[in-house]
Design a protein around this motif. Structure first.
Motif, PDB file in Angstrom:
ATOM      1  N   THR A   1     -10.129   0.107  -4.828  1.00 18.98           N
ATOM      2  CA  THR A   1      -8.976  -0.577  -4.755  1.00 18.98           C
ATOM      3  C   THR A   1      -8.053  -0.550  -6.112  1.00 18.98           C
ATOM      4  O   THR A   1      -8.525  -1.221  -6.998  1.00 18.98           O
ATOM      5  CB  THR A   1      -9.237  -1.947  -4.131  1.00 18.98           C
ATOM      6  OG1 THR A   1      -9.908  -1.793  -2.830  1.00 18.98           O
ATOM      7  CG2 THR A   1      -7.836  -2.618  -4.023  1.00 18.98           C
TER       8      THR A   1
ATOM      9  N   GLY B   1      -6.361   9.551  -1.847  1.00 18.50           N
ATOM     10  CA  GLY B   1      -6.258   8.253  -1.301  1.00 18.50           C
ATOM     11  C   GLY B   1      -7.473   8.137   0.017  1.00 18.50           C
ATOM     12  O   GLY B   1      -8.735   7.925  -0.570  1.00 18.50           O
ATOM     13  N   GLU B   2      -7.058   8.020   0.982  1.00 16.47           N
ATOM     14  CA  GLU B   2      -7.946   7.650   2.163  1.00 16.47           C
ATOM     15  C   GLU B   2      -9.043   8.684   2.181  1.00 16.47           C
ATOM     16  O   GLU B   2     -10.147   7.968   2.464  1.00 16.47           O
ATOM     17  CB  GLU B   2      -7.031   8.005   3.472  1.00 16.47           C
ATOM     18  CG  GLU B   2      -7.088   6.508   4.140  1.00 16.47           C
ATOM     19  CD  GLU B   2      -6.251   6.559   5.615  1.00 16.47           C
ATOM     20  OE1 GLU B   2      -6.677   7.080   6.603  1.00 16.47           O
ATOM     21  OE2 GLU B   2      -5.270   5.710   5.510  1.00 16.47           O
TER      22      GLU B   2
ATOM     23  N   GLN C   1       1.424   5.011   1.078  1.00 10.76           N
ATOM     24  CA  GLN C   1       0.960   5.760   2.329  1.00 10.76           C
ATOM     25  C   GLN C   1       1.008   7.451   2.137  1.00 10.76           C
ATOM     26  O   GLN C   1       0.102   7.990   2.773  1.00 10.76           O
ATOM     27  CB  GLN C   1       2.193   5.545   3.218  1.00 10.76           C
ATOM     28  CG  GLN C   1       2.264   4.137   3.685  1.00 10.76           C
ATOM     29  CD  GLN C   1       3.339   3.933   4.658  1.00 10.76           C
ATOM     30  OE1 GLN C   1       2.888   3.926   5.958  1.00 10.76           O
ATOM     31  NE2 GLN C   1       4.401   3.454   4.412  1.00 10.76           N
TER      32      GLN C   1
ATOM     33  N   SER D   1     -14.395   6.838  -5.967  1.00 11.15           N
ATOM     34  CA  SER D   1     -14.476   6.804  -4.312  1.00 11.15           C
ATOM     35  C   SER D   1     -14.634   5.198  -4.208  1.00 11.15           C
ATOM     36  O   SER D   1     -14.949   4.495  -4.803  1.00 11.15           O
ATOM     37  CB  SER D   1     -15.513   7.458  -3.881  1.00 11.15           C
ATOM     38  OG  SER D   1     -15.365   8.862  -4.210  1.00 11.15           O
ATOM     39  N   ASN D   2     -13.815   4.854  -2.882  1.00 10.95           N
ATOM     40  CA  ASN D   2     -14.019   3.671  -2.352  1.00 10.95           C
ATOM     41  C   ASN D   2     -13.478   2.609  -3.173  1.00 10.95           C
ATOM     42  O   ASN D   2     -14.163   1.489  -3.537  1.00 10.95           O
ATOM     43  CB  ASN D   2     -15.368   3.363  -1.868  1.00 10.95           C
ATOM     44  CG  ASN D   2     -16.193   4.134  -1.000  1.00 10.95           C
ATOM     45  OD1 ASN D   2     -15.391   4.540   0.062  1.00 10.95           O
ATOM     46  ND2 ASN D   2     -17.165   4.893  -1.285  1.00 10.95           N
TER      47      ASN D   2
ATOM     48  N   ASP E   1      -4.959  13.529  -1.220  1.00 10.59           N
ATOM     49  CA  ASP E   1      -6.183  13.751  -0.884  1.00 10.59           C
ATOM     50  C   ASP E   1      -7.190  12.631  -1.775  1.00 10.59           C
ATOM     51  O   ASP E   1      -8.452  12.480  -1.554  1.00 10.59           O
ATOM     52  CB  ASP E   1      -6.590  15.003  -1.159  1.00 10.59           C
ATOM     53  CG  ASP E   1      -6.142  16.110   0.015  1.00 10.59           C
ATOM     54  OD1 ASP E   1      -6.026  15.609   0.722  1.00 10.59           O
ATOM     55  OD2 ASP E   1      -6.195  17.257  -0.293  1.00 10.59           O
TER      56      ASP E   1
ATOM     57  N   ARG F   1       0.876  -1.257   0.054  1.00 11.18           N
ATOM     58  CA  ARG F   1      -0.063  -0.099  -0.041  1.00 11.18           C
ATOM     59  C   ARG F   1       0.893   1.361  -0.085  1.00 11.18           C
ATOM     60  O   ARG F   1       1.710   1.349   0.735  1.00 11.18           O
ATOM     61  CB  ARG F   1      -1.007  -0.208   1.316  1.00 11.18           C
ATOM     62  CG  ARG F   1      -1.673   1.242   1.466  1.00 11.18           C
ATOM     63  CD  ARG F   1      -2.552   1.063   2.613  1.00 11.18           C
ATOM     64  NE  ARG F   1      -2.044   0.832   3.815  1.00 11.18           N
ATOM     65  CZ  ARG F   1      -1.406   1.776   4.590  1.00 11.18           C
ATOM     66  NH1 ARG F   1      -1.510   3.067   4.571  1.00 11.18           N
ATOM     67  NH2 ARG F   1      -0.816   1.328   5.883  1.00 11.18           N
TER      68      ARG F   1
ATOM     69  N   ARG G   1     -10.988   9.782   0.198  1.00 14.48           N
ATOM     70  CA  ARG G   1     -12.018   9.318  -0.721  1.00 14.48           C
ATOM     71  C   ARG G   1     -12.313   8.047  -0.538  1.00 14.48           C
ATOM     72  O   ARG G   1     -12.829   7.166  -1.453  1.00 14.48           O
ATOM     73  CB  ARG G   1     -11.661   9.695  -2.127  1.00 14.48           C
ATOM     74  CG  ARG G   1     -11.397  11.263  -2.597  1.00 14.48           C
ATOM     75  CD  ARG G   1     -10.957  11.409  -4.006  1.00 14.48           C
ATOM     76  NE  ARG G   1     -11.852  11.107  -4.955  1.00 14.48           N
ATOM     77  CZ  ARG G   1     -12.793  11.847  -5.451  1.00 14.48           C
ATOM     78  NH1 ARG G   1     -12.616  13.258  -5.165  1.00 14.48           N
ATOM     79  NH2 ARG G   1     -13.498  11.467  -6.214  1.00 14.48           N
ATOM     80  N   GLY G   2     -11.740   7.218   0.363  1.00  6.54           N
ATOM     81  CA  GLY G   2     -11.935   5.939   0.531  1.00  6.54           C
ATOM     82  C   GLY G   2     -11.214   5.179  -0.324  1.00  6.54           C
ATOM     83  O   GLY G   2     -11.461   3.633  -0.568  1.00  6.54           O
ATOM     84  N   ASN G   3     -10.341   5.392  -1.042  1.00  3.98           N
ATOM     85  CA  ASN G   3      -9.342   4.628  -1.992  1.00  3.98           C
ATOM     86  C   ASN G   3      -8.079   4.283  -1.370  1.00  3.98           C
ATOM     87  O   ASN G   3      -7.406   4.767  -0.601  1.00  3.98           O
ATOM     88  CB  ASN G   3      -9.164   5.775  -3.266  1.00  3.98           C
ATOM     89  CG  ASN G   3     -10.261   6.247  -4.024  1.00  3.98           C
ATOM     90  OD1 ASN G   3     -11.026   5.438  -4.244  1.00  3.98           O
ATOM     91  ND2 ASN G   3     -10.172   7.443  -4.701  1.00  3.98           N
ATOM     92  N   VAL G   4      -7.572   3.253  -2.038  1.00  5.51           N
ATOM     93  CA  VAL G   4      -6.416   2.522  -1.559  1.00  5.51           C
ATOM     94  C   VAL G   4      -5.738   2.278  -2.904  1.00  5.51           C
ATOM     95  O   VAL G   4      -6.056   1.947  -4.061  1.00  5.51           O
ATOM     96  CB  VAL G   4      -6.330   1.464  -0.796  1.00  5.51           C
ATOM     97  CG1 VAL G   4      -7.046   0.115  -1.479  1.00  5.51           C
ATOM     98  CG2 VAL G   4      -4.924   0.910  -0.296  1.00  5.51           C
TER      99      VAL G   4
END
Length: 301
Positions: free
Chosen positions: A282, A27-28, A20, A279-280, A25, A18, A30-33
């Motif tokens: 992977t 990434g996390e 880090q 959003s959200n 902005d 992942r 927006r619920g994205n990884v």
């Protein structure tokens, strides 16, 4: 007696890690990884180890080649290095044809594995010229061309290994797959496998912007389009400038501790663009080789 692995047996099963800091902005919040598949961990240092092993093993199984034969391939570097390693393991003579404007690390790696290297003048056509010369040498009876650009065993390697690994490593949660486009074997094979598991997965290809020269990322003239390439299997194309790719390569090392090559960074540029739009999600991108293969170019200075 215990049966131990050969170096070829260690190809694949590479880590997925992942990011880090770089997603920011996108990434996390927006619920994205964004996940990096570390293909530089393969024994000859790139994702091409998979295709090289597949092309030689499958040709052997069909009775088209046998140890002691001479193999020929035009390469921009990584496939050549991977083929040189596999040829050394399996007992083949390897002739590699490469444009003379590519990094000295790549040349040295090929010859270290015992391959014969023929350099072609980049000003006379680069990879296109190299591919034509490989075909001529085969026609002259000097060996067999494996032809990564038309060989179905190239994407097959990713249908059988890379795709299943990503599906398993993400527990089937992957929503976007991002890859640099060169021979297109990786994006075609992984995309085909992932879509067989979930047709909603988006496949994103990184291509060079006009005037950009990024090792490992190509937009081929129509006459040299890889035969394994099916444009309709790519949902979205992102044009990457040379400056963007080189800047991101430095950031990837300095901010994430991942020392990847320039095409890998180009794929990450595309992945961050995708992340900013969704959003959200992977999002997985391929780190296709290691940055130490490019030190002499000055990119990391």
């Amino acid at each position: 007696m215990k049966k131990y692995q050969t170096i070829e047996d260690t190809i694949g099963a590479t880590p997925l890690v992942r990011l880090q800091r770089i997603p920011g902005d996108a990434g996390e919040p927006r619920g994205n990884v964004i996940l990096a598949k570390l293909e530089g961990n393969n024994p000859a240092g790139s994702v091409k180890d998979r295709a090289a092993s597949s092309m030689i093993r499958q040709a052997e199984a069909r009775g088209e080649i046998k140890p002691g034969d001479t193999l020929i391939e035009a390469t921009s570097g990584n496939t050549g290095i991977a083929l040189a390693m596999t040829a050394a393991v399996r007992g083949y003579k390897m002739i590699l044809i490469m444009p003379d404007n590519l990094s000295v690390e790549r040349r040295a790696s090929m010859t270290a594995y015992g391959a014969e290297l023929i350099l072609t003048p980049a000003k006379e056509g680069g990879m296109e010229y190299a591919r034509d010369l490989a075909d001529k040498m085969q026609a002259d009876g000097k060996g067999k061309v494996l032809d990564q650009f038309a060989n179905a065993d190239n994407p097959l390697a990713h249908i059988e290994t890379t795709g299943p690994e990503l599906w398993q490593q993400t527990d089937g949660q992957i929503t976007h797959f991002v890859s640099a486009m060169g021979t297109t074997g990786t994006i075609m094979g992984v995309g085909q496998y992932l879509r067989s598991k979930n047709s909603a997965i988006q496949v994103v290809g990184a291509q060079p912007a006009e005037g950009s020269q990024i090792p490992g990322i190509r937009k081929w003239p129509e006459a040299y389009q890889p035969k394994i390439y099916q444009p309709k299997q790519v949902d979205q194309f992102e044009l990457i400038s040379q400056d963007e790719a080189e800047t991101m390569a430095r950031r990837l090392a300095a901010e994430e501790g991942i020392f990847g090559g320039i095409s890998s960074a180009g794929a990450l540029v595309a992945a961050t663009r995708v992340a900013a739009q969704v959003s959200n999600a992977t999002i997985v991108f391929i780190v296709c080789d290691r940055g130490d293969r490019y030190l002499s170019t000055g990119v990391f200075n």
